[in-house]
Design an enzyme around this catalytic site. Structure first.
Site, PDB file in Angstrom:
ATOM      1  N   LEU A 128       1.028   2.094   3.352  1.00 40.63           N
ATOM      2  CA  LEU A 128       1.390   0.640   3.036  1.00 40.63           C
ATOM      3  C   LEU A 128       0.508   0.238   1.879  1.00 40.63           C
ATOM      4  CD1 LEU A 128       1.642  -0.775   6.801  1.00 40.63           C
ATOM      5  CD2 LEU A 128       3.466  -0.243   5.256  1.00 40.63           C
ATOM      6  N   ASP A 129       1.060  -0.606   1.122  1.00 38.30           N
ATOM      7  CA  ASP A 129       0.328  -1.353   0.109  1.00 38.30           C
ATOM      8  C   ASP A 129      -0.988  -2.119   0.799  1.00 38.30           C
ATOM      9  OD1 ASP A 129       1.737  -0.369  -1.849  1.00 38.30           O
ATOM     10  OD2 ASP A 129       2.974  -2.279  -1.939  1.00 38.30           O
ATOM     11  N   LYS A 130      -2.081  -1.997  -0.245  1.00 41.81           N
ATOM     12  CA  LYS A 130      -3.403  -2.940   0.411  1.00 41.81           C
ATOM     13  C   LYS A 130      -3.076  -4.244   1.027  1.00 41.81           C
ATOM     14  CE  LYS A 130      -7.320  -4.609  -1.792  1.00 41.81           C
ATOM     15  NZ  LYS A 130      -8.277  -4.671  -2.935  1.00 41.81           N
TER      16      LYS A 130
END
Length: 376
Positions: free
Chosen positions: A152-154
């Site tokens: 998942l993105d940050k």
């Protein structure tokens, strides 16, 4: 010429011999000790000065706002910074408190906001760093490290799947790759998607954006464009990737919406690009894709007023994109699919309340929490 002599009191150093033939000078131990002490004192003073500067930075506090929303924004900013300074053991312990599911094959965690999955430039701490520690906390000191099954993105929160061994991790990764996993995200959008439900099927490509600072972004690479009122087929970029997103508006007002997103493909930043450039409805807090040439949020005065924020604080609004649900097919000897649902983060719930967005009936508990937060 006689060789230099050494004595117990210290080395003899040959002098320049001027005025008294071959003159020798004794460099005594007290003189060496004094020089060393002077160096130590200087180093100690420097260390104390650096420590004092660090204490001053740590104790320096931003003015505390009287506005509850402003205070929450400040809390999120501090929390994101603290995540990069926290000890890996502390982070692992925090992740154990947010476990959504655990069995002999998988561990499913609730990924917090602002925590990167992988390391990189400027990243001091990430999820991969704490996987060995997390495994030991759950299965004892002899446990092998957990393995990532996807990413998942940050800035994205929500469901994240880990596996106990490599074979299971590869099995789950293959399910993601072959699109057998149902993925559902929730996002708060600026503007309301029209129509209220549909499919965005537009390829995506990475390009360099010109602006105050050059940077790269993902953008749309449509197969057709309008030319003098006529639909004209465009030659497809060889770097463009097929990207398909299904969406449905769950709740809306005149200026914002709660949208459920189901990515059919898994291209980098796909949901953010399709919403912002495909539907003209950027995700709240998406500072990268709210505008093509600028790295800044584009929020109307009305939206800021509802959120209780000043324009100068808009850049601190977190990305309101949450991995709400994953449905995995039966794994190993299991006969039933695995339905994983993750509760919304507190800031997301609070924004829903401020923007007067309602959640579906089955999520009324979280909706009630939003009202309680708004009353604080």
């Amino acid at each position: 010429m006689a060789a230099p002599r050494w004595s117990a009191s210290g080395p003899w150093i040959r002098g320049n011999g001027q005025g008294c033939g071959s003159l020798f000078t004794l460099v005594s131990k007290p003189f060496c000790a004094a020089a060393a002490a002077s160096t130590a004192i200087n180093a100690q003073r420097l260390a104390e000065k650096l420590r004092a500067q660090k204490r001053e930075q740590d104790t320096k506090k931003e003015p505390v706002s009287t506005n509850a929303v402003q205070r929450r924004v400040q809390e999120i900013v501090r929390f994101t910074r603290q995540l990069q300074r926290v000890h890996p053991n502390v982070l692992a312990k925090a992740l154990t408190r947010g476990i959504l599911h655990q069995d002999k094959n998988l561990v499913v965690i609730n990924k917090p906001y602002g925590l990167p999955v992988h390391g990189g430039p400027g990243v001091q701490l990430c999820i991969t760093d704490v996987l060995p520690i997390l495994a030991k906390m759950l299965h004892g000191h002899k446990a092998e490290p957990l393995h990532l099954c996807h990413r998942l993105d940050k800035e994205t929160t929500g469901v994240m799947v880990l596996a106990w061994d490599k074979d299971m991790a590869h099995q789950v990764q293959e399910l993601f790759r072959t699109r057998q996993v149902v993925k559902k995200y929730w996002a708060i959008t600026v503007h309301v998607p029209m129509p209220s439900a549909g499919v965005v099927d537009i390829p995506i490509v990475e390009k360099e954006a010109q602006g105050q600072q050059q940077h790269h972004k993902m953008t749309l690479s449509p197969s057709y464009r309008m030319d003098d009122g006529k639909m004209v087929k465009v030659r497809r970029s060889r770097n463009a990737q097929v990207a398909v997103t299904q969406y449905q508006v769950l709740s809306s007002t005149l200026s914002s919406a709660l949208v459920e997103l189901q990515p059919i493909t898994g291209i980098k930043h796909q949901l953010r690009v399709h919403l912002s450039f495909g539907l003209d409805c950027p995700i709240l807090g998406d500072h990268k894709y709210s505008d093509w040439n600028r790295l800044a949020p584009q929020l109307s005065v009305g939206t800021l007023k509802k959120l209780g924020l000043e324009q100068s604080k808009a850049r601190y609004i977190p990305l309101h994109l949450h991995a709400r649900q994953l449905i995995l097919p039966a794994l190993g000897s299991g006969k039933e699919e695995l339905n994983l649902v993750c509760k919304l983060p507190r800031f997301f719930v609070h924004s829903l309340h401020r923007l007067r967005l309602e959640m579906p009936n089955e999520d009324q508990n979280e909706n009630n929490e939003a009202k309680c937060l708004g009353a604080q």
